[in-house]
Design an enzyme around this catalytic site. Structure first.
Site, short mmCIF file in Angstrom:
data_model
loop_
_atom_site.label_atom_id
_atom_site.label_comp_id
_atom_site.label_asym_id
_atom_site.label_seq_id
_atom_site.Cartn_x
_atom_site.Cartn_y
_atom_site.Cartn_z
N CYS A 16 6.41 -0.32 -1.82
CA CYS A 16 7.27 -0.38 -0.65
C CYS A 16 8.72 -0.68 -1.03
CB CYS A 16 6.77 -1.43 0.34
SG CYS A 16 6.76 -3.09 -0.35
N ASP A 67 9.94 -3.56 -1.89
CA ASP A 67 10.40 -4.90 -1.50
C ASP A 67 10.45 -5.85 -2.70
OD1 ASP A 67 10.58 -3.89 0.96
OD2 ASP A 67 8.88 -4.93 1.83
N CYS A 85 10.06 -6.93 3.96
CA CYS A 85 9.69 -6.71 5.36
C CYS A 85 9.47 -8.05 6.08
CB CYS A 85 8.42 -5.88 5.43
SG CYS A 85 6.97 -6.81 4.91
N CYS A 99 1.80 -7.82 1.56
CA CYS A 99 3.13 -8.45 1.61
C CYS A 99 3.05 -9.93 1.26
CB CYS A 99 3.74 -8.31 3.00
SG CYS A 99 3.61 -6.65 3.67
#
Ligand code: FES
Length: 145
Positions: free
Chosen positions: A33, A35, A59, A103
């Site tokens: 992603c 991140d 995120c 995450c």
């Protein structure tokens, strides 16, 4: 789809910032992603985490889990901080949607990377701590939940 606690920590994240001359810092990313998370630890001579800050390019779920994770490790010894797993953080947040579980690994891995940095600098061993990976997307996500 997000719990109230997740929304709260996302909207009012605790411990955002950086620590100058931190005892340990750790940066990890998720190539899937894109991140990135960085954690700073201030650890005293009794191996107690006196302060912790984080910065992220991530995120909302990464922000919320990092905020909660930093709250959970503050005041703990480095050994106790090892018990703050992504599962423990998710439980404290009353859960995350399944697609967002990865995450929460960013926070756990960044804390481990910062602990590793601290241990290396001080020549100590933290039981159960493994050399951090810089890219957590190698993780087998199915195994995590
Ligand atoms: Fe990348 Fe959440 S989507 S950390």
């Amino acid at each position: 789809m997000y719990t109230e606690k997740v929304m709260d920590h996302f909207q009012n994240p605790r411990n955002v910032g950086e620590i100058e001359n931190a005892s340990g810092t750790g940066t990890v990313g998720n190539a899937k992603c894109g991140d990135i998370m960085r954690i700073y630890l201030d650890i005293d001579e009794n191996q107690v985490i006196r302060d912790v800050k984080f910065k992220t390019f991530g995120c909302g779920a990464a922000v919320a889990t990092s905020s909660m994770a930093t709250e959970m490790v503050k005041g703990k010894t480095v050994q106790e901080a090892m018990e703050v797993t992504n599962k423990a953080v998710m439980e404290a947040l009353d859960g995350l949607p399944p697609v967002k579980v990865h995450c929460s690994l960013l926070a756990e891995e960044a804390i481990h990377a910062a602990l590793w940095d601290y241990a290396q600098k001080n020549g100590i061993t933290i039981e159960g701590l493994e050399k951090p990976k810089s890219d957590i997307s190698d993780h087998d996500e199915e195994e995590e939940y």
